[in-house]
Design an enzyme around this catalytic site. Structure first.
Site, PDB file in Angstrom:
ATOM      1  N   GLU A 187       1.511 -17.391  61.309  1.00 12.03           N
ATOM      2  CA  GLU A 187       2.464 -17.664  60.231  1.00 12.03           C
ATOM      3  C   GLU A 187       3.235 -18.954  60.467  1.00 12.03           C
ATOM      4  OE1 GLU A 187       6.328 -15.478  58.086  1.00 12.03           O
ATOM      5  OE2 GLU A 187       5.545 -14.747  59.981  1.00 12.03           O
ATOM      6  N   SER A 192       8.648 -10.597  51.655  1.00 12.83           N
ATOM      7  CA  SER A 192       8.091 -11.449  50.597  1.00 12.83           C
ATOM      8  C   SER A 192       7.003 -10.715  49.828  1.00 12.83           C
ATOM      9  CB  SER A 192       7.515 -12.731  51.195  1.00 12.83           C
ATOM     10  OG  SER A 192       8.508 -13.473  51.851  1.00 12.83           O
ATOM     11  N   GLN A 216       4.469  -8.221  54.477  1.00 11.88           N
ATOM     12  CA  GLN A 216       4.713  -8.122  55.923  1.00 11.88           C
ATOM     13  C   GLN A 216       6.038  -7.398  56.165  1.00 11.88           C
ATOM     14  OE1 GLN A 216       4.842 -11.997  57.700  1.00 11.88           O
ATOM     15  NE2 GLN A 216       5.652 -11.292  59.632  1.00 11.88           N
ATOM     16  N   GLY A 217       5.995  -6.179  56.689  1.00 10.19           N
ATOM     17  CA  GLY A 217       7.192  -5.376  56.902  1.00 10.19           C
ATOM     18  C   GLY A 217       7.700  -5.463  58.323  1.00 10.19           C
TER      19      GLY A 217
END
Length: 376
Positions: A240, A157, A122-123
């Protein structure tokens, strides 16, 4: 464990899952970090998918089973009770494609993400844009039939072993902060992508810095319309932040059971037993809140700003739980004699930052749930 009255179908599902876990839970401890843990988690992810336990509430067209959200909670609950590794949480990234992606994007990307054949990261966060995501400066400039992406992401991550990245970049510098963003699917093997692992205090290298230097992304990799990046990002983080979706409740329940057993020893001082009881109360409060959240979602609606309450509760529970564990175990964790206790404690300090800081979560609760006025 979560407690409610199972329907006959849920009871059958729970019994089948419990039997499967009894025969398939990996022997030995989960590695604490690095490529070893990544390989371990990927193998576990693929085993769950192979036997039909991943994507329970996803549409069948993309590898799921089309079940109500409560089945995801039963899965996390039983996995925790069995002492099995956590349910892979990366599937929350697929929710962005389920809600906003094109039919072609869903067919192309969702099966591999759900099966564990393709690892995603996830950027979102940047050095100067963490919780204030709208301040990001990574640019995606139109070029030919796509975009050229230049910028820098951090605290990403699993980037070191990821195949794809759901990345948010600025495509319209002249638009308002929240309106000039777009979400793109970036291949991590593209020329111009550089990943630098960040060694954490607990020795893990889960987090990474990602440098993007002229990375080409086809126009067909934009999720939603150009300019929809904020909406896509908010959908992603809503899933999330939910403890029911990523299995936090079951992990905490397992930890508190272990702590309660240790605190029951006659040589433990009363202060330690009281601290464990306090941690148990917080764990129980979170469990009940998860049940309420699941009940609210039983009609199939996606999570909204109320997931910030979930995030605040799980952050408080996690940090208290592992602080109490350190207090109860004395010097043993510092000497390396209590397995992951020190690792878990150090990792828990990041819980109030990951997925949006606690300060941001409180602002969301104040503004969007309580409708309080903004401070001037």
């Amino acid at each position: 464990m979560l407690t409610y009255e199972d329907s006959p179908q849920e009871a059958d599902f729970r019994a089948a899952l419990r039997a499967w876990l009894a025969g398939h839970t990996p022997a030995g401890p989960r590695p604490l970090g690095g490529p070893e843990r990544a390989a371990f988690d990927t193998a576990w992810h693929r085993a769950l998918f192979r036997d039909g336990w991943m994507g329970l509430s996803w549409p069948a067209d993309y590898g799921g089973r089309g079940l109500p959200p409560v089945y995801e909670a039963v899965l996390a609950d039983e996995v925790g009770a069995a002492g099995a590794p956590p349910v892979p949480h990366s599937a929350f990234l697929g929710r962005a494609l389920l809600h906003h992606g094109t039919a072609e994007q869903r067919r192309r990307f969702l099966p591999g993400l759900l099966s564990g054949e393709e690892i995603w990261c996830q950027g979102f966060s940047e050095p100067d844009a963490g919780s204030d995501l709208a301040a990001l400066s990574t640019r995606a400039e139109p070029a030919g039939t796509g975009y050229v992406v230049t910028g820098r992401k951090i605290w990403t991550s699993d980037a070191a072993w990821a195949d794809r990245c759901l990345l948010v970049a600025r495509t319209d510098p002249g638009a308002a902060r929240h309106r000039g963003l777009s979400a793109l699917v970036v291949d991590m093997g593209e020329p111009g992508v550089t990943v630098r692992p960040i060694r954490q205090a607990n020795g893990d290298e889960e987090f990474n810095e990602v440098l993007l230097d002229g990375v080409r992304v086809p126009a067909g990799r934009v999720v939603g319309r150009p300019g929809d990046g904020w909406r896509v990002a908010m959908t992603t983080v809503a899933y999330e932040r939910g403890p029911a979706d990523i299995g936090f409740s079951s992990r905490y329940a397992r930890a508190i059971r272990r702590l309660a057993g240790q605190a029951a020893h006659a040589d433990r001082p009363p202060a330690v037993r009281r601290a464990v009881a306090r941690a148990f109360v917080h764990t129980e409060m979170l469990r009940l809140h998860v049940l309420r959240s699941l009940s609210a979602r039983s009609d199939g609606a996606p999570p909204g700003p109320e997931s910030s309450v979930d995030k605040l509760l799980s952050t408080r529970t996690e940090q208290l739980l592992y602080q109490v564990a350190m207090d109860a175990l004395g010097t043993a964790p510092l000497l390396g004699d209590e397995g992951p206790a020190l690792f878990d404690y150090l990792y828990s300090r990041a819980a109030s930052i990951a997925g949006g800081t606690s300060q941001i979560q409180r602002s969301i609760v104040a503004e969007r749930l309580l409708h309080l006025p903004r401070a001037r």
